[in-house]
Write a protein that holds these residues in place. Structure first.
Motif, PDB file in Angstrom:
ATOM      1  N   LYS A   1       1.952 -50.277 -24.571  1.00 16.43           N
ATOM      2  CA  LYS A   1       1.133 -51.445 -24.242  1.00 16.43           C
ATOM      3  C   LYS A   1      -0.065 -51.099 -23.370  1.00 16.43           C
ATOM      4  N   ASN A   2       0.142 -50.305 -22.328  1.00 17.09           N
ATOM      5  CA  ASN A   2      -0.971 -50.027 -21.409  1.00 17.09           C
ATOM      6  C   ASN A   2      -1.131 -48.536 -21.100  1.00 17.09           C
ATOM      7  N   PHE A   3      -0.634 -47.696 -22.003  1.00 15.44           N
ATOM      8  CA  PHE A   3      -0.837 -46.264 -21.825  1.00 15.44           C
ATOM      9  C   PHE A   3      -0.642 -45.561 -23.157  1.00 15.44           C
ATOM     10  N   THR A   4      -1.173 -44.342 -23.223  1.00 17.68           N
ATOM     11  CA  THR A   4      -0.872 -43.419 -24.323  1.00 17.68           C
ATOM     12  C   THR A   4      -0.441 -42.094 -23.704  1.00 17.68           C
ATOM     13  N   PHE A   5       0.305 -41.306 -24.452  1.00 19.96           N
ATOM     14  CA  PHE A   5       0.624 -39.964 -23.951  1.00 19.96           C
ATOM     15  C   PHE A   5       0.830 -39.024 -25.123  1.00 19.96           C
ATOM     16  N   ALA A   6       0.700 -37.741 -24.838  1.00 23.24           N
ATOM     17  CA  ALA A   6       0.895 -36.686 -25.826  1.00 23.24           C
ATOM     18  C   ALA A   6       1.508 -35.488 -25.105  1.00 23.24           C
ATOM     19  N   VAL A   7       2.149 -34.604 -25.876  1.00 25.43           N
ATOM     20  CA  VAL A   7       2.846 -33.454 -25.300  1.00 25.43           C
ATOM     21  C   VAL A   7       2.393 -32.188 -26.008  1.00 25.43           C
ATOM     22  N   ALA A   8       2.029 -31.170 -25.224  1.00 26.21           N
ATOM     23  CA  ALA A   8       1.605 -29.876 -25.774  1.00 26.21           C
ATOM     24  C   ALA A   8       2.340 -28.750 -25.051  1.00 26.21           C
ATOM     25  N   ILE A   9       2.278 -27.572 -25.629  1.00 26.38           N
ATOM     26  CA  ILE A   9       2.912 -26.403 -25.029  1.00 26.38           C
ATOM     27  C   ILE A   9       1.987 -25.197 -25.171  1.00 26.38           C
ATOM     28  N   ASP A  10       1.922 -24.402 -24.129  1.00 31.47           N
ATOM     29  CA  ASP A  10       1.152 -23.156 -24.158  1.00 31.47           C
ATOM     30  C   ASP A  10       1.779 -22.232 -25.206  1.00 31.47           C
ATOM     31  N   ARG A  11       0.948 -21.631 -26.042  1.00 33.21           N
ATOM     32  CA  ARG A  11       1.470 -20.805 -27.130  1.00 33.21           C
ATOM     33  C   ARG A  11       2.235 -19.574 -26.635  1.00 33.21           C
ATOM     34  N   LYS A  12       2.000 -19.178 -25.395  1.00 32.06           N
ATOM     35  CA  LYS A  12       2.718 -18.005 -24.893  1.00 32.06           C
ATOM     36  C   LYS A  12       4.216 -18.269 -24.803  1.00 32.06           C
ATOM     37  N   TYR A  13       4.605 -19.549 -24.783  1.00 38.56           N
ATOM     38  CA  TYR A  13       6.028 -19.878 -24.718  1.00 38.56           C
ATOM     39  C   TYR A  13       6.668 -20.036 -26.095  1.00 38.56           C
ATOM     40  N   LEU A  14       5.874 -20.094 -27.124  1.00 38.06           N
ATOM     41  CA  LEU A  14       6.417 -20.353 -28.452  1.00 38.06           C
ATOM     42  C   LEU A  14       7.058 -19.104 -29.031  1.00 38.06           C
ATOM     43  N   ARG A  15       8.143 -19.303 -29.731  1.00 37.29           N
ATOM     44  CA  ARG A  15       8.784 -18.189 -30.427  1.00 37.29           C
ATOM     45  C   ARG A  15       8.155 -18.077 -31.812  1.00 37.29           C
ATOM     46  N   GLU A  16       6.859 -17.890 -31.768  1.00 36.60           N
ATOM     47  CA  GLU A  16       6.080 -17.676 -32.973  1.00 36.60           C
ATOM     48  C   GLU A  16       5.471 -16.281 -32.863  1.00 36.60           C
ATOM     49  N   GLY A  17       4.616 -15.958 -33.783  1.00 31.37           N
ATOM     50  CA  GLY A  17       3.976 -14.657 -33.723  1.00 31.37           C
ATOM     51  C   GLY A  17       3.216 -14.453 -32.421  1.00 31.37           C
ATOM     52  N   HIS A  18       3.267 -13.232 -31.919  1.00 36.13           N
ATOM     53  CA  HIS A  18       2.514 -12.899 -30.699  1.00 36.13           C
ATOM     54  C   HIS A  18       2.155 -11.422 -30.746  1.00 36.13           C
ATOM     55  N   ILE A  19       0.971 -11.100 -30.229  1.00 31.96           N
ATOM     56  CA  ILE A  19       0.511  -9.714 -30.173  1.00 31.96           C
ATOM     57  C   ILE A  19       0.314  -9.323 -28.723  1.00 31.96           C
ATOM     58  N   GLU A  20       0.976  -8.246 -28.325  1.00 29.28           N
ATOM     59  CA  GLU A  20       0.796  -7.698 -26.986  1.00 29.28           C
ATOM     60  C   GLU A  20       0.042  -6.384 -27.121  1.00 29.28           C
ATOM     61  N   ILE A  21      -1.172  -6.347 -26.576  1.00 25.05           N
ATOM     62  CA  ILE A  21      -1.955  -5.112 -26.549  1.00 25.05           C
ATOM     63  C   ILE A  21      -1.504  -4.334 -25.321  1.00 25.05           C
ATOM     64  N   VAL A  22      -0.904  -3.186 -25.541  1.00 24.28           N
ATOM     65  CA  VAL A  22      -0.248  -2.449 -24.457  1.00 24.28           C
ATOM     66  C   VAL A  22      -0.969  -1.136 -24.192  1.00 24.28           C
ATOM     67  N   GLY A  23      -1.233  -0.876 -22.918  1.00 22.82           N
ATOM     68  CA  GLY A  23      -1.778   0.409 -22.505  1.00 22.82           C
ATOM     69  C   GLY A  23      -0.661   1.433 -22.414  1.00 22.82           C
ATOM     70  N   ALA A  24      -0.777   2.515 -23.188  1.00 25.12           N
ATOM     71  CA  ALA A  24       0.289   3.511 -23.263  1.00 25.12           C
ATOM     72  C   ALA A  24       0.278   4.480 -22.101  1.00 25.12           C
ATOM     73  N   GLY A  25      -0.785   4.457 -21.296  1.00 23.93           N
ATOM     74  CA  GLY A  25      -0.922   5.476 -20.272  1.00 23.93           C
ATOM     75  C   GLY A  25      -1.561   6.726 -20.852  1.00 23.93           C
ATOM     76  N   PRO A  26      -1.665   7.797 -20.074  1.00 28.66           N
ATOM     77  CA  PRO A  26      -2.410   8.977 -20.515  1.00 28.66           C
ATOM     78  C   PRO A  26      -1.682   9.841 -21.538  1.00 28.66           C
ATOM     79  N   GLY A  27      -0.381   9.645 -21.721  1.00 28.74           N
ATOM     80  CA  GLY A  27       0.312  10.458 -22.724  1.00 28.74           C
ATOM     81  C   GLY A  27       1.774  10.685 -22.441  1.00 28.74           C
ATOM     82  N   ASP A  28       2.116  11.021 -21.211  1.00 30.40           N
ATOM     83  CA  ASP A  28       3.505  11.238 -20.845  1.00 30.40           C
ATOM     84  C   ASP A  28       4.268   9.927 -21.034  1.00 30.40           C
ATOM     85  N   PRO A  29       5.339   9.915 -21.840  1.00 28.00           N
ATOM     86  CA  PRO A  29       6.088   8.672 -22.061  1.00 28.00           C
ATOM     87  C   PRO A  29       6.606   8.033 -20.784  1.00 28.00           C
TER      88      PRO A  29
END
Length: 602
Positions: free
Chosen positions: A335-363
């Motif tokens: 009657k006197n309001f509207t609302f909507a709900v969203a979520i940050d994609r970092k929390y979704l169990r969907e596809g995600h790409i992590e660009i990782v720095g491997a360091g200089p070489g030594d595992p």
């Protein structure tokens, strides 16, 4: 920081009590003061006989949800015993911490710890969740009943509908009697007696006969609200929003009301509803008309645009708060309001790409976070010509591990997109730190264009490995306080203002990447400003098994590189900081005397 009290029972425990007082920031109190101060401390540590400890605390023990942690240490420091409030009160963690400080043996008798099972009653506090238990058969204490069944290893379904630190932990440490399920429907198969869910959705009202449910509710939802002027009564509006999220909108996918934030347009800052949300401690955020108008929404309104200047308030505010995430619930009108709900994609169990720095070489030089990313990845795409394959050997069973050495950019992106669309977790593994002379700019542009979720995990750059392997401090007081990271001008032009001879004017420590092939040009430019006897080092394959380091003077840099057939994976370091120890003690004594205690030679 926890407030800890130490009670020394025997004289033999004096040294231990003193050490804990220093290490834990604890306060020494008398045994006779324990009862009076029982509620003032998070933990009590007794040093002495267990019997005295037990008789001291017995009159004050009430409930594990209220009692402080109690730990007892024998006066010789051989055993550290968790006595009271092991999980909920934190005595088990305090026991482990003290044992590590004094070198004693930790004694923990909690069954879940001994069996290597999750301490279910601690997970909510540990990961910032809220917990609710619904048992099929009513119990006086549903959580205790659930834990008892779990410790007895009743078949348990684990339903994870978000991704965060806690779900990563659960997924990587699942006991044998726990099965990860992909949907709520799988729980209804009759195979399970228990369900543990980590989700913003409420499944508890969907009664599953014979299945007890433990809901862990993460605070991950961002709510956008549009309000009529002086919307109210205030409590009625707030109750109705919670009710609509909980049941009325979609009974099969109802939300717990545990928002990360509540958001609206800034012209509603003084509305009573928003003031009440602020008073109750919710995170409330406001956005300008201009900010909201930039957001594309599924249900724009001409009426809203006419009155406030933006076609959306609730949906746009929710999306902005979620970092342009995903709308889980489009605009709901009341009657006197509207609302909507969203979520940050970092929390979704969907596809995600992590660009990782491997360091200089030594595992061993990849970050702890980077290693964790590799261990959970479904696809590891690594820069094979620069990153040792040994870094990828920690992958989980079934993961795809692929070198990108023979792939062009389009092929790399296509492979990542294929796995992303299947909901996979992808690690793009780059050498060193990916943000320093990495090749991630074009990839990120592709991810942005395709609205793909990604993040960067930094790595140890090879210039840091160079300093370590040269045993040199690259910044020396009154000598050089600047490190320049750059490269020579090869096929890729350098900006005019960043020509090597211009950067050389400061005679700072300079680390030159990707330039062994053009070392003659590099040396010629550097000699325009650096003295010819300036120390240099050519560092090949830093931290790799075949690492080679050659020192010399700038006038011989090109000869060093040519004579030793050094290639692209060579870091060139120039500057007087290399191996420079002269006068350092005098400098440090003069400028940093405040760091040393008088009479302390260290």
């Amino acid at each position: 920081m926890q407030k800890i009290a130490v009670i020394q029972i025997s004289e033999a425990g004096e040294n231990i009590a003193n050490r804990l007082q220093r290490e834990l920031g604890a306060k020494r109190i008398q045994r006779t003061d324990v009862g009076r101060q029982w509620t003032e401390y998070d933990g009590f540590v007794f040093v002495g006989a267990m019997g005295i400890c037990v008789r001291t605390i017995a009159p004050f023990v009430k409930d594990k949800h209220e009692d402080p942690a109690v730990v007892c240490i024998d006066s010789l420091g051989q055993n550290v015993v968790s006595v009271l409030s092991g999980h909920v009160g934190g005595a088990n963690d305090l026991t482990r911490e003290i044992a590590s400080i004094i070198g004693g043996h930790e004694v923990i008798t909690t069954q879940s710890d001994c069996a290597g099972l999750w301490a279910l009653d601690t997970l909510a506090d540990r990961f910032g969740w809220w917990a609710r238990v619904d048992c099929w058969e009513p119990h006086h204490d549903d959580m205790t009943a659930f834990i008892t069944a779990f410790v007895k290893k009743q078949p348990t379904a684990l339903l994870l509908e978000i991704r965060d630190e806690g779900t990563d932990y659960l997924e990587s440490t699942m006991p044998d009697h726990v099965t990860l399920v992909g949907s709520f429907e799988e729980v209804k198969s009759g195979r399970f007696k228990l369900l543990i869910s980590v989700s913003p959705y409420d499944y508890s009202h969907d009664s599953i006969e014979g299945v007890d449910v433990l809901n862990f509710v993460p605070s991950v939802l961002d709510i956008g609200i549009g309000l009529a002027h002086q919307a109210g009564p205030v409590n009625d509006v707030m109750d109705r929003i919670e009710e609509l999220m909980g049941y009325d909108v979609n009974p099969m996918r109802s939300f717990f009301f545990m928002p990360r934030s509540i958001n609206t347009i800034d012209i509603k800052k003084d509305e009573p509803v928003m003031k009440e949300y602020e008073r109750q401690g919710y995170r409330v955020q406001y956005y300008t008309t201009e900010q909201l108008a930039q957001v594309d929404v599924p249900t724009p309104s001409e009426t809203v645009a006419k009155h406030v200047g933006t076609p959306s308030v609730c949906e746009a505010a929710a999306l902005l708060a979620s970092n342009h995430g995903k709308l889980l619930l489009p605009k709901v009108k009341s009657k006197n309001f509207t609302f909507a709900v969203a979520i940050d994609r970092k929390y979704l169990r969907e596809g995600h790409i992590e660009i990782v720095g491997a360091g200089p070489g030594d595992p061993d030089l990849i970050s702890v976070r980077g290693r964790k990313m590799l261990e959970k990845a479904d696809l590891i795409l690594y820069a094979g010509s620069l990153v040792p394959k040994a870094l990828t050997e920690c992958h989980k069973p079934g993961a795809v591990v692929r070198s990108s050495a023979d792939m062009n950019l389009e092929e790399q992106c296509a492979l990542m997109k294929e796995h992303y669309d299947r909901g996979h977790f992808i690690v793009r593994l780059h050498t060193g730190d990916p943000c320093i002379f990495g090749a991630i700019q074009e990839q990120m542009a592709f991810f942005d264009a395709n609205h793909m979720s990604y993040h960067i995990t930094p790595g140890i750059s090879s210039f840091l490995a160079a300093a370590a392997e040269l045993r040199s401090q690259f910044t020396i007081p009154e000598r050089t306080q600047t490190i320049i990271l750059t490269r020579g001008e090869g096929r890729t032009p350098m900006p005019e203002k960043e020509q090597l001879h211009l950067l050389s004017r400061s005679q700072s420590t300079m680390c030159i990447f990707l330039s062994a092939a053009i070392v003659d040009d590099v040396q010629r430019e550097l000699l325009q400003e650096y003295p010819e006897d300036t120390p240099v080092a050519a560092c090949y394959h830093l931290t790799w098994p075949d690492q080679r380091i050659y020192r010399g003077q700038l006038k011989d840099l090109a000869k060093i590189v040519h004579d030793n057939h050094l290639t692209l994976t060579t870091m060139l370091v120039v500057g007087e900081a290399i191996d420079n120890r002269a006068g350092l003690s005098e400098l440090y004594n003069k400028h940093f005397t405040h760091l040393f205690r008088q009479g302390d030679p260290s």
